[in-house]
Design a protein around this motif. Structure first.
Motif, PDB file in Angstrom:
ATOM      1  N   LEU A  16       0.824  -1.207   0.000  1.00 29.21           N
ATOM      2  CA  LEU A  16       0.000   0.000   0.000  1.00 29.21           C
ATOM      3  C   LEU A  16       0.860   1.260   0.000  1.00 29.21           C
ATOM      4  O   LEU A  16       0.499   2.268  -0.604  1.00 29.21           O
ATOM      5  N   CYS A  41      -7.951  -0.976  -1.526  1.00 28.02           N
ATOM      6  CA  CYS A  41      -6.980  -1.593  -0.620  1.00 28.02           C
ATOM      7  C   CYS A  41      -7.114  -3.113  -0.588  1.00 28.02           C
ATOM      8  O   CYS A  41      -6.118  -3.828  -0.544  1.00 28.02           O
ATOM      9  N   PHE A 118      -4.142   5.334   0.849  1.00 25.36           N
ATOM     10  CA  PHE A 118      -3.502   4.060   1.174  1.00 25.36           C
ATOM     11  C   PHE A 118      -2.649   4.195   2.441  1.00 25.36           C
ATOM     12  O   PHE A 118      -2.578   3.272   3.237  1.00 25.36           O
TER      13      PHE A 118
END
Length: 129
Positions: A16, A41, A118
Motif C-alpha cells: 500500500l 486496498c 492508502f
C-alpha cells in the motif's frame, strides 16, 4: 484485537505504501487499456494473493448465490489469516475509527471508497489487524 497473518500484513502494508498500486474506488480492481489499473486496498491484497499463490484473478472471489454478491474464498482467507469476524457486509476487514460521536466500526473498503489514502489505511491495518 484481531490478528491476521503477520507476514501477509507486513507485505500488504508495504504494498500500500510502495507507490506500485494506483488507488481506485468502488471496485477491487479497475483494468484500463489507456491508463494504469487502479485498486482498492482489498484489491491490492487480492493481487498479492494471486501473485504469491498463482491463483487465477477470478479465484479469490466466489459468487454467493443467496445474494448475488461475491464472498472471499476459504483459500484467500486462510492465506491472509483472516476469519469471518474480520469481514463486514462488503467483504472487507473491519476496523474501529474515532468519530465525533465516539467510535465506529467500518470496513476498510468503505474508508477506501470515501477517499482515505492508502497511507491512512496502511496505518489502520498495522494498528488493528
Amino acid at each position: 484485537m484481531k490478528v491476521m497473518n503477520p507476514e501477509v500484513k507486513k507485505r500488504w502494508v508495504a504494498a500500500l505504501r510502495s507507490g506500485e498500486y494506483v488507488q481506485g474506488n468502488d471496485a477491487m480492481c479497475v483494468r484500463s487499456e489507456y491508463a494504469e489499473d487502479s485498486y482498492c486496498c482489498l484489491g491490492v491484497l487480492a493481487d498479492m494473493y494471486c501473485k504469491e499463490t498463482g491463483a487465477d484473478k477470478g479465484e479469490f472471489f466466489e459468487n454467493d448465490s443467496s445474494n448475488g454478491c461475491p464472498r472471499l474464498t476459504d483459500g484467500f482467507k486462510n492465506w491472509a489469516g483472516v476469519t469471518d469476524d474480520y469481514i463486514g457486509d462488503d467483504f472487507s476487514p473491519i476496523v474501529t475509527i474515532e468519530t465525533r460521536e465516539g467510535t465506529d466500526e467500518i470496513s476498510l473498503a468503505e474508508l477506501n471508497d470515501s477517499g482515505q489514502t492508502f497511507e491512512t489505511l496502511a496505518k489502520l491495518i498495522e494498528e488493528q489487524l
